[in-house]
Each structure stands twice: as structure tokens, then as C-alpha cells.
Design an enzyme around this catalytic site. Sequence first.
Site, mmCIF file in Angstrom:
data_model
loop_
_atom_site.group_PDB
_atom_site.id
_atom_site.type_symbol
_atom_site.label_atom_id
_atom_site.label_comp_id
_atom_site.label_asym_id
_atom_site.label_seq_id
_atom_site.Cartn_x
_atom_site.Cartn_y
_atom_site.Cartn_z
ATOM 1 C CD GLU A 39 71.252 -9.109 -42.139
ATOM 2 O OE1 GLU A 39 71.590 -9.032 -40.931
ATOM 3 O OE2 GLU A 39 70.875 -8.131 -42.808
ATOM 4 N N GLY A 41 72.997 -10.798 -39.589
ATOM 5 C CA GLY A 41 72.014 -11.466 -38.734
ATOM 6 C C GLY A 41 71.029 -12.270 -39.561
ATOM 7 N N GLY A 45 65.942 -8.394 -41.362
ATOM 8 C CA GLY A 45 66.395 -7.327 -40.481
ATOM 9 C C GLY A 45 65.538 -7.137 -39.247
ATOM 10 N N GLY A 184 57.641 7.602 -24.997
ATOM 11 C CA GLY A 184 58.113 7.601 -26.380
ATOM 12 C C GLY A 184 57.811 8.890 -27.090
ATOM 13 C CE1 TYR A 187 55.165 2.344 -35.896
ATOM 14 C CE2 TYR A 187 56.451 4.308 -36.370
ATOM 15 C CZ TYR A 187 56.299 2.944 -36.420
ATOM 16 O OH TYR A 187 57.289 2.152 -36.961
ATOM 17 C CD GLU A 208 61.220 12.178 -26.540
ATOM 18 O OE1 GLU A 208 61.523 12.976 -27.454
ATOM 19 O OE2 GLU A 208 61.912 11.185 -26.261
ATOM 20 C CG ASP A 310 66.497 3.235 -40.341
ATOM 21 O OD1 ASP A 310 65.555 3.522 -41.101
ATOM 22 O OD2 ASP A 310 66.356 2.511 -39.339
ATOM 23 C CB ALA A 318 59.768 -0.872 -43.075
ATOM 24 C CG HIS A 442 25.653 0.403 -50.157
ATOM 25 N ND1 HIS A 442 25.720 1.297 -49.111
ATOM 26 C CD2 HIS A 442 24.480 -0.267 -50.037
ATOM 27 C CE1 HIS A 442 24.614 1.188 -48.390
ATOM 28 N NE2 HIS A 442 23.845 0.245 -48.928
#
Length: 472
Positions: A39, A41, A45, A184, A187, A208, A310, A318, A442
Site C-alpha cells: 500500500e 498510502g 484506502g 452529481g 447516492y 445528471e 474499481d 466497496a 414486536h
Amino acid sequence: MVVGEMVEKRDVMVIGGGPGGYHAALRAAQLGQQVTLIEQGEIGGACLNEGCIPSKILTHFASEFRKQGHLQKMGMVMGETSIDLARLKSYREEKIQGLRAGVEGLLRSGGVEVMKGAASFLSENRIGIENGHQFSLFEFKQAIVAIGGKMVYPSGISMKSPFVLTEREALTMTEIPEELIVSGHDYVAIEIAAAYAALGSAVTLLMEGRLPFDQAIEREMKRLLKKQKVSVNTEVTILSVSHDGGVDVDYESFAGTRQVHGTHLVLCGKSEADLSRAGLDRLSLECEGDKIKVDGEGRTSIPGVWAIGDVTPGPGLAIKAIKEGKVAAEAIAGKTGEMDLEWLPAIVHMDPPVACAGWTEEEAKDRGYDVVCSEYPFRANGFATLKEETDGMIKIVSEKGTSLILGIHMIGPGAVELISTGVLGLEMAARAEDFTFPLYPHPSSNEALMEALEELTGHAVHLQRRKKKAVR
């Protein structure tokens, strides 16, 4: 060091420590593989450090803030309430660090070797890792590519203005914007718009396309967002953006050309694969569009090279990367698995939340099904009433004659938790009776799901019905 002077050997190398990568590494280690995770970074992630977790902290904060009136009505005595985004920032950093430390601890205890640095394929079975002035060369038996994607924003809009923010920058604002424009396509934009509206911003949402849900859920979302003072505009094309002490956005929709002014504009990008990273362009990988083509277990066209998340076809979520990571790790260990996105749940953490799985009514009809649908409002649920969380509804899509459940769509209290029951039912090809036969706790919001399914046959007990006049 000269490349090729010393080559270390590894069994399984995972490139990328995001949710897909670290799940793959841990599952492979559980199954007896010697695993190295690389990794560049922070472990976790973008999801843990910049995206999923920070965004859910903001939406949770906004949801709790909205509950003040209800709690005071119940008798909880409070002083004057104010919003301190500096304290929220400290809280966010504390939680991110804690979760990241937890993942790092899991990797250590699981026997996963973690290496810091930028990995790059040098050939089909060799990876180089650069960390500052150090360079190491490795030969692997299996490699899992889990490098995530890159965020792409609309061209022609300057991102250098202090009034124009990315979705990730919007999660870390230090002041509540007076007038916020959110642009955007999914969600993420809805969550940001709803959260800042709850905190006091005047919000305009520019989408959009349509809100990406069943038409009944879309109508209810629009109604509730309007109730929360969010101006919703769908099927929008942005024409221009100017910023001088604020932001003016010219856009076009079915209603014509309009302009909206705001103090800030949030642009929500799209996650796209970047196959120029990690030396992937050196490999002769078969691609599907701009993404790496894989089979149901994550194999690429190159033996020993796997891909998840991705960089593979499908939505940049994710939940998808996590499942793909586990399936690939199991396949490497000689087990069989499969990745199937058919019943992937769609979630929006607004207030109330949205959770959907399966086909919309329109999609089911397009697939040739003769459908029967039911709708059940949360206001008919006693537990929702006592909490004063009566907004929202559940819609069930089923096949006429067989009562096979084809889709479950919800907006209302507990929807995110309830949808797991729906996903399980869809995976098991459940019929209405499979949902209505068991006993439900209930009082609970779960009963709303049960009655939504009972309403397929008109038998929901808590829905008032007009009595038919007797024919004389």
C-alpha cells in the site's frame, strides 16, 4: 540497487490496501497462503480514510441533529444546541485512526506482511516496489490487483476556486455553507445534499439523470427532500460555472435553461479505472472497455494475475470490491466461489435512509414478467409511530401467480438493516409466503416489511380500507 541484482520471492502479493485488497489479503492468509500486501498510502484506502467512513460520519451527525425536536418533545431537556464542525473533524479523525489501527492489527495478527511503497508490474510475474530511495524487486506466484480507481470530474469547470469543492472536500468543511449547490449522479450527491440541508444549508441538488430507483421510491425521495428544503432537479446538464465571491451555475433540464446561485458548489466525481497505474500498461491484459476483464472469480487473461474492485467491470462500490477480494483469495487457495452482482443492494444514507435490492417494477416488466406490486407506508407501523419516524414506504415487486419476489425497495427507518433480509430472500428465490410465515419481533420496523409482503394479497392488517357499499 540495480534492478535484477536481488529478487525476493513471494506466494501471493496484493497491490492495494483498500477494502477489497485487505479483505483479499486476510482471507488468503486464513486459507494458509503466505501473503504480502503493498500500500502506497494509508491502509483502508479511500473508503476508510476519505470516502465511505467520513461520509457516514457526516450523515450520522446530520441525522442525530434532526432528532432534537423529537427528543425534547419526549421530555429530554436540552440547552441551546449549536454545530461545531471543528469538534466533528476531531471526532472523524479519531474514528478513522481507530478503524485504520484495527485493520492494521488484523493484518498483523493474520500473518500478512505489509509493505509500504508504490508497486509496479515489471513483467507478468515480477513487481517492483519503490519507497523513497529504496527499490525492491519481487517475483510472485499470484498477484491481486486492487488499486482502486481515480475520481474524474466534469471538464471545463475550474476546481481551483475556494467555492468549488469535490465530494471529499465537502465532507471536511469547517463551516456550514449558506447556499450549497450539489452536482452529481448517484447516492453520494444525495447524501451530501440531505446532510447539509439538515444542518441548515439552503441546498439545490442537480442530478445528471433520474434518481436511480424504482419510480415509487423516486417520488417519495423527491417529496421528502422537498420537505427537508432541498430543491431537486433531475436529468440536468451543466452548461457553465462562474465563481466570484460565490458560484453561479447555468444548467439545462426538461424545464429549460436555468441559473442557480450558491455560496459553494460541490462536484461529485465518477470513479474510473486507471490502467496506467502500477505498470498495468506493461501487461497484455484483456480489457472490457476501460476496465480489466475478469471471470467470476477474478482471473484476468494472464495466469497468476487477478483483479478486483474499481479496475474491474461494475459499480465502484466497496461492497463489490470486498466480495471480489474474498472470492479471488478463495480461488487462489483452490476453493470455488463466484461473484454475482444481480442482487447488489443500493443504499443512500439520507434521513430516512433508502435501501433497495432486486428489480424495479419497470425492470421486471422489461424482463417479461407479469408483475404484482404492493406498497406499505411506515406511518402504518406502530414502532415507527412511537419514534415519530413515519416518513417513507416499502414497495415489493413480485411475479403474478407464483408470488416470486423480484424486488424490495424501501425508504424509511431501519431500511439499511432491513434490506439484508431482502437480499437473502432474493438470493434464495423466496416467495411471499417465505417472508410472511416466520415470526417477526414486536414491536419493530421489521413488521413493516412483513406487512408489505402481506399486502401483495391485500392482507396487511394495519392498513385502513374503505368499506365497499353493499349492492342492493
